[in-house]
Each structure stands twice: as C-alpha cells, then as structure tokens.
Scaffold this active site. Sequence first.
Site, PDB file in Angstrom:
ATOM      1  N   LYS A 166      44.124  37.522  32.489  1.00  0.00           N
ATOM      2  CA  LYS A 166      44.035  36.674  31.294  1.00  0.00           C
ATOM      3  C   LYS A 166      42.932  35.635  31.456  1.00  0.00           C
ATOM      4  O   LYS A 166      42.190  35.340  30.517  1.00  0.00           O
ATOM      5  CB  LYS A 166      45.384  35.999  31.045  1.00  0.00           C
ATOM      6  CG  LYS A 166      45.427  35.146  29.789  1.00  0.00           C
ATOM      7  CD  LYS A 166      46.851  34.727  29.459  1.00  0.00           C
ATOM      8  CE  LYS A 166      47.431  33.833  30.526  1.00  0.00           C
ATOM      9  NZ  LYS A 166      48.769  33.309  30.127  1.00  0.00           N
ATOM     10  N   PHE A 167      42.817  35.080  32.656  1.00  0.00           N
ATOM     11  CA  PHE A 167      41.751  34.114  32.931  1.00  0.00           C
ATOM     12  C   PHE A 167      40.388  34.787  32.861  1.00  0.00           C
ATOM     13  O   PHE A 167      39.447  34.262  32.257  1.00  0.00           O
ATOM     14  CB  PHE A 167      41.966  33.481  34.311  1.00  0.00           C
ATOM     15  CG  PHE A 167      40.753  32.798  34.855  1.00  0.00           C
ATOM     16  CD1 PHE A 167      40.335  31.579  34.339  1.00  0.00           C
ATOM     17  CD2 PHE A 167      40.013  33.372  35.880  1.00  0.00           C
ATOM     18  CE1 PHE A 167      39.208  30.944  34.842  1.00  0.00           C
ATOM     19  CE2 PHE A 167      38.886  32.749  36.387  1.00  0.00           C
ATOM     20  CZ  PHE A 167      38.488  31.526  35.867  1.00  0.00           C
ATOM     21  N   ALA A 175      44.157  28.447  41.237  1.00  0.00           N
ATOM     22  CA  ALA A 175      43.020  29.338  41.473  1.00  0.00           C
ATOM     23  C   ALA A 175      42.028  29.338  40.311  1.00  0.00           C
ATOM     24  O   ALA A 175      40.825  29.147  40.525  1.00  0.00           O
ATOM     25  CB  ALA A 175      43.508  30.755  41.777  1.00  0.00           C
ATOM     26  N   LEU A 216      31.199  37.992  54.047  1.00  0.00           N
ATOM     27  CA  LEU A 216      32.168  37.679  55.099  1.00  0.00           C
ATOM     28  C   LEU A 216      33.583  37.710  54.557  1.00  0.00           C
ATOM     29  O   LEU A 216      33.825  37.433  53.403  1.00  0.00           O
ATOM     30  CB  LEU A 216      31.859  36.297  55.689  1.00  0.00           C
ATOM     31  CG  LEU A 216      30.422  36.101  56.167  1.00  0.00           C
ATOM     32  CD1 LEU A 216      30.229  34.695  56.705  1.00  0.00           C
ATOM     33  CD2 LEU A 216      30.058  37.132  57.229  1.00  0.00           C
TER      34      LEU A 216
END
Length: 493
Positions: free
Chosen positions: A46-47, A194, A493
């Site tokens: 959704k984000f 996040a 990395l």
Amino acid sequence: MDSSDSKAATDEEIRRALKAADLMKILDGKIALGNKSGTKNLGEHKFWKTQPVPQITGSGAPAPIEEGPIDDPKTPADVRQEPGVLPAGFEWSTIDINDEEQSKEVYVLLCENYVEDDDAMFRFNYSREFLLWALTAPGYLPDWHIGVRVQKTKKLVAFISGIKIDIRVRAKTFPAAEINFLCVHKKLRSKRLAPVLIKEVTRRVNLTNIWQAIYTAGVILPTPIGTCRYFHRNLNPPKLVDIGFSPLPRGSTIARLVQQYSVPSHPRIPGFREMKKEDVPQVGALLRRYLDRFDVAQAFRDDDEVEHWLLSGQGKEVGGRRVEQVVWAYVVEDPTTHRITDLISFYALPSTIMKHPKHNLLNAAYMFYYATDVVFPPSSSSANSDVDVDANAGESSVAAVGTGGEDAKTKKKLETRLNALTADILIIAKQAGFDVFNALTLLDNNMFLQEQKFGPGDGYLNYYLYNWNCAPIDGGHHSTTAKQGSKIGVVML
C-alpha cells in the site's frame, strides 16, 4: 536397531534439516528484521503504491514503459524542508557513525533486530568496522544516516542509511542513493516506522538534488528490475554439520565431506597477491571496463571509491587475518609486464550462533567485485595496452556490450580464468578461518559456481530502482547450469 531408535534417528535428521534451513534462509537474506513473516520489512505494498516505482499490473508483469525517471523533474526547492512527523514519543536523530558510542548503538540495534530466525538461533553480527566501511564511502553525507529515538530514554529504536553512488543503467549514468540497513526494533513493528523512515531518507536525498535510489530486498515489492539467487560454498564441513548448516548425507562421513570440500594449500595463479594502494589506478581502470559489460553497474567514477571499497577495510597489522579486517582484495600481476590483469575480492559478514554449546560465530565470506582482462581483445587488454580508462568520465568509456556478448572462445577463456581466480580466493578464505563462502548469481558468477562446488540456497535477492523506469534485467538465477552470466553488476552489502 529397534523401531524407537529408528524413529529417534529420523526425528534427529528432521531437526537438523530444519535447523539448516533456518540458517540458509538467514545467509540468503530471506529472514530479515526478526519479524515472524521472515521477510525484509521495507513497507507494505500500500505504501509503495504511492511511490515513484514501476507498479505491478493485474497480470503480475510491469506495464511497458520508457526507461528513465518516473516523476516529473523537480528541484530541491520543491522538497519539504522539515523532517516528517513521527508517532508521539519518538524523535529523529542523525547518527554520527564515526562516533564510537553512536556506531555501537547502530551495531546493537542491527545485531538484535535486523536479521534473525524466529527461534533466535542465528543473528547477523555487524562489527563497527563493517559499518564504518559500508557507510563512509567517499562523498557520504552524515545526514543520510538516520535514526529514531525514544524521546524519554534516547534509546535508538530504528535506523536507515543511504550513501552516494553513481549508477549506470544501460546507456545512462546518474547519481543515486544506495539505501541499506533499514531496521526497526522488534517491539515497535506496529508503529509503521518503516515507511516513515523511507520517506525521510528520500526527503534528505532529494534535498541534495539526487532523485534516484537503488535497494534490495528478499521479498517482492513493486517492482524488481532483476533477481539473483544465493549460493554457498562449504569451507568447514565439521563445523557446518555440527551447527546444523549442512546435513550429513546418509552413508557419508565427516571425513568424506572434508575431502569433498578441501582446497589446495596455496594459490596457484602466478602473480596472485594481495592488492596494494599503488595498484588502485590499474585496478580502477580494469574494474570499470569489466563492469561496462553489464546492464546495471556501479560506475566507480574515481579511484577514491575503488580504494575505499577494496582497501579501506583491510584492517590493521600484516599477515594472515588482520585485526578489524572486513574486506580481502587480491590481484594478479603479470610477471613480465607488471600490469594488473585480474582482481578478485570478498568481504566478511559473520553470524552469531545462539544457544550452541561449542560454537558462537559462523564466519561467512561474501563474494565482492572481481574483474579480468581475458574478455578484452589482446590489443586493448589492460595487461597489453598503455591506454588508460578515464576514471572521471561522465559516460562509460567503453561501449557496454553486455555480458554474453563475447564469442564462444572468449567465453571459454573467461570461464577458465574465473574458475582459477575463485579457486585461489577460496584458499585465501579458508586460510583466514571462514566457514562458508557465499555468492549471488550476479556478474559472471554462474561460470564458476558449479565447478567450485557452490550449492544453491533457497533465497533470492531482488534489486529495485527508485524513480527510474527500467526494462527487466537478467539476474542469472535461471541459467546456472548454462554458465550464462547475469546482466546485474552491482554488489550490495
């Protein structure tokens, strides 16, 4: 043996197999951030629907688009000047990774929350030296090392980082941010931090007039440009069997495994030696030219970048495995011309082994960048030409032909050389005390994975570009048996 003994043996085999699967998932990047879903928490779909990334269509395939920026052109003046709003009780914190106390805070946060299995058996063990190496590349901005703290206690509970990187996608080269180490404390996953962290690092990157980014995840988000698979090469069979990483095959013995995965005592390529500072100009020219063969690659615009990534993490003292060493870089120097003809390197990222009576650390090596001049015509190879590649060129100095563009004879030479180089670097890793050597199906790795006894993992790493439309790029995970190289030339990395 009675039936109860048989059942016990079967149960033990199942237990060890499940334990090995957990560790393989960690090394593969499939289990991340300590969340129960075993996925890297980069925000919900959704984000991502609100972000300038290619969207997955109803058919599951990206819509046909022209390559280039997704958003309309902007300037830093169009960017919000203040940080985004955090949930009540939290505050932003710019992390000084060079400060010992702050780098320790990041280290603790990552070690305890970034990657672990559900049973807390294994955790990535990021050292302070690794973080300094990873986050202080030339041109890095401290403002891109972003933390979130609890207002009352000042405890660091979330982190995200970005470093500057020049990326070439096919014929276009542009500045970008390499985003990494997004981590939220396990107890705060419900706070939806996040997406807030991603928006904040995007804002700070945009303020410097940079509008693209590259990042990776073990899960599918909108929309991968390419996917690579993890492979693992056993270097220490007794230990890997003991901790449950590798099962002992029926009818086999530890002694047989040791013999199967043994390596010679010394490197065999004449002129194979550790890289030195004076090698940087030649190595930089060779590496840039080699990476020009891939559809997406780091540009390495100047030799400072080459020196940082291949030498700055070499640690202290000399001989054997050095104190605080995180990267190993080796070259081949032609005995006659003294030109550098080959490069190969790897970095160290260990995992802590929890709850084991004997072992507390899994020493894992990861293949990094390499290059060889056997893919170039003899008249123009780095070992036979005085023509230098311009380290500061704005565009690729050699036409990007793409890996796989060589003829059959050249491909065979490349395969032979990469197998020889990999065989020698495995010896170095074994001598340095590593237990396992990991590699993805990027670069030309498929040419040596099978012959050098790498086994496939069950994890895949997806590559993403932010604010850049891009046709799919082959990550090589379908062609390991065909020894066909991938088109991805960026090692993250």
